[in-house]
Design a protein around this motif. Structure first.
Motif, PDB file in Angstrom:
ATOM      1  N   UNK A 105       0.833  -1.206   0.000  1.00 49.12           N
ATOM      2  CA  UNK A 105       0.000   0.000   0.000  1.00 49.12           C
ATOM      3  C   UNK A 105       0.866   1.252   0.000  1.00 49.12           C
ATOM      4  N   UNK A 106       0.378   2.295  -0.655  1.00 48.21           N
ATOM      5  CA  UNK A 106       1.146   3.548  -0.650  1.00 48.21           C
ATOM      6  C   UNK A 106       0.327   4.731  -0.160  1.00 48.21           C
ATOM      7  N   UNK A 107      -0.871   4.470   0.368  1.00 49.38           N
ATOM      8  CA  UNK A 107      -1.720   5.563   0.867  1.00 49.38           C
ATOM      9  C   UNK A 107      -1.524   5.737   2.371  1.00 49.38           C
ATOM     10  N   UNK A 108      -0.274   6.023   2.735  1.00 45.70           N
ATOM     11  CA  UNK A 108       0.049   6.275   4.136  1.00 45.70           C
ATOM     12  C   UNK A 108       1.155   7.310   4.184  1.00 45.70           C
ATOM     13  N   UNK A 109       1.352   7.919   5.360  1.00 48.15           N
ATOM     14  CA  UNK A 109       2.343   8.980   5.515  1.00 48.15           C
ATOM     15  C   UNK A 109       3.377   8.677   6.589  1.00 48.15           C
ATOM     16  N   UNK A 155      16.307  -0.669   1.996  1.00 41.62           N
ATOM     17  CA  UNK A 155      16.074  -0.267   0.603  1.00 41.62           C
ATOM     18  C   UNK A 155      14.644   0.226   0.424  1.00 41.62           C
ATOM     19  N   UNK A 156      13.698  -0.425   1.090  1.00 37.75           N
ATOM     20  CA  UNK A 156      12.307   0.042   1.048  1.00 37.75           C
ATOM     21  C   UNK A 156      12.175   1.368   1.784  1.00 37.75           C
ATOM     22  N   UNK A 157      12.848   1.492   2.911  1.00 36.31           N
ATOM     23  CA  UNK A 157      12.758   2.715   3.706  1.00 36.31           C
ATOM     24  C   UNK A 157      13.314   3.900   2.923  1.00 36.31           C
ATOM     25  N   UNK A 158      14.438   3.704   2.224  1.00 34.09           N
ATOM     26  CA  UNK A 158      14.990   4.777   1.390  1.00 34.09           C
ATOM     27  C   UNK A 158      13.999   5.192   0.312  1.00 34.09           C
ATOM     28  N   UNK A 181      12.177   8.929   0.179  1.00 37.99           N
ATOM     29  CA  UNK A 181      12.265   9.702  -1.068  1.00 37.99           C
ATOM     30  C   UNK A 181      10.908  10.260  -1.469  1.00 37.99           C
ATOM     31  N   UNK A 182       9.862   9.504  -1.166  1.00 38.94           N
ATOM     32  CA  UNK A 182       8.502   9.912  -1.525  1.00 38.94           C
ATOM     33  C   UNK A 182       7.893  10.852  -0.497  1.00 38.94           C
ATOM     34  N   UNK A 183       8.685  11.258   0.502  1.00 41.57           N
ATOM     35  CA  UNK A 183       8.213  12.215   1.493  1.00 41.57           C
ATOM     36  C   UNK A 183       7.543  11.603   2.696  1.00 41.57           C
ATOM     37  N   UNK A 184       7.644  10.287   2.848  1.00 44.60           N
ATOM     38  CA  UNK A 184       7.025   9.651   4.000  1.00 44.60           C
ATOM     39  C   UNK A 184       7.944   9.737   5.216  1.00 44.60           C
ATOM     40  N   UNK A 196       4.088   3.540  19.667  1.00 50.33           N
ATOM     41  CA  UNK A 196       3.049   3.668  18.636  1.00 50.33           C
ATOM     42  C   UNK A 196       2.120   4.827  18.972  1.00 50.33           C
ATOM     43  N   UNK A 197       1.713   4.944  20.223  1.00 55.57           N
ATOM     44  CA  UNK A 197       0.857   6.071  20.618  1.00 55.57           C
ATOM     45  C   UNK A 197       1.578   7.409  20.439  1.00 55.57           C
ATOM     46  N   UNK A 198       2.866   7.414  20.691  1.00 55.51           N
ATOM     47  CA  UNK A 198       3.630   8.663  20.597  1.00 55.51           C
ATOM     48  C   UNK A 198       3.817   9.105  19.146  1.00 55.51           C
ATOM     49  N   UNK A 199       4.106   8.165  18.260  1.00 56.47           N
ATOM     50  CA  UNK A 199       4.432   8.518  16.874  1.00 56.47           C
ATOM     51  C   UNK A 199       3.251   8.382  15.912  1.00 56.47           C
ATOM     52  N   UNK A 200       2.209   7.675  16.312  1.00 63.90           N
ATOM     53  CA  UNK A 200       0.964   7.548  15.543  1.00 63.90           C
ATOM     54  C   UNK A 200       1.189   7.115  14.090  1.00 63.90           C
ATOM     55  N   UNK A 201       1.823   5.977  13.888  1.00 64.80           N
ATOM     56  CA  UNK A 201       2.041   5.493  12.522  1.00 64.80           C
ATOM     57  C   UNK A 201       0.797   4.835  11.946  1.00 64.80           C
ATOM     58  N   UNK A 202       0.717   4.886  10.646  1.00 61.40           N
ATOM     59  CA  UNK A 202      -0.296   4.093   9.930  1.00 61.40           C
ATOM     60  C   UNK A 202       0.247   2.715   9.577  1.00 61.40           C
ATOM     61  N   UNK A 203       1.550   2.657   9.333  1.00 61.96           N
ATOM     62  CA  UNK A 203       2.241   1.413   9.009  1.00 61.96           C
ATOM     63  C   UNK A 203       3.276   1.130  10.096  1.00 61.96           C
TER      64      UNK A 203
END
Length: 243
Positions: A9-13, A31-34, A38-41, A107-114
């Protein structure tokens, strides 16, 4: 194994990557993280330990700051500026409520979607035995993604200003023998190699190979492993659990 992998999925920030040791993310997932940064996430690293028991010839009190510096340097290469450590003991991490609480708090502190973690199963592809630390942290991360959204679990976190966060949509497990999804990473491979090579003290203790050559060989093999299942593209594969 012949089934194609679906695109990640790519609909996350925002993402939070939770692993046991410095270098765990650099063995492929970087490699995925880079590609994602790059996409601004926005991606944050959370390490359960400082890897202090990981270098046989270096006492833990000396190894911990070295490995922390290497991890921060490796993260910076792939666009990650926030690296946090929980200070559980390397090699003897215990799965349980204390570990789940620490991860749920992050998780509560950073509120990730992924949320990203590493192989939580007993073996690597049925061939090599996994370490107890990887198993404990991977399992606790999968559980903590739910704990973070439940106000009646770890109620003391609310007193610390950490309100429940039920916004985790997926947990992605890297290094899984049962991958379901992948992300194309050709643009991030060189930085992933450089990120792993930053762990010079650790690699030097593991191998007689030059750290840069060691990193190049490992990462290139890792991102090519699933070409047949992902359109002949370099990729990082994940087992994706939806929530």
């Amino acid at each position: 194994m012949a089934d194609d992998l679906s695109p990640m999925p790519d609909d996350w920030q925002r993402a939070l990557a939770v692993v046991a040791h410095p270098d765990d993310l650099e063995y492929g997932a970087a490699a995925a993280i880079a590609t994602w940064t790059d996409a601004g996430r926005e991606i944050v690293y959370l390490l359960a330990t400082r890897g202090e028991a990981g270098i046989d010839g270096m006492p833990p009190e000396e190894a911990a700051p070295v490995r922390e510096r290497e991890q921060r340097a490796g993260a910076e290469v792939v666009g990650v500026s926030t690296v946090e450590f929980l200070d559980h003991r390397d090699g003897v991490i215990e799965y349980g409520t204390a570990l789940r609480r620490d991860i749920a708090a992050a998780i509560r502190r950073h509120r990730p979607e992924l949320v990203i973690t590493l192989n939580h199963r007993d073996t690597w592809f049925g061939v090599a035995w996994n370490t107890p630390d990887h198993v404990a942290v991977g399992r606790a991360t999968l559980d903590a993604a739910g704990d973070a959204g439940n106000r009646w679990i770890f109620t003391d976190l609310v007193d610390e200003g950490l309100a429940p966060w039920n916004g985790v949509r997926w947990v992605a497990v890297a290094g899984s023998e049962r991958p379901t999804h992948a992300v194309e990473v050709s643009a991030g491979v060189d930085r992933a190699v450089a990120s792993l090579a930053e762990h010079r003290a650790y690699i030097t203790a593991l191998s007689d190979d030059d750290p840069d050559e060691y990193a190049r060989t490992f990462v290139e093999q890792a991102v090519s492993a699933n070409k047949a299942r992902f359109g002949d593209r370099q990729s990082v594969a994940f087992e994706l659990f939806g929530r």
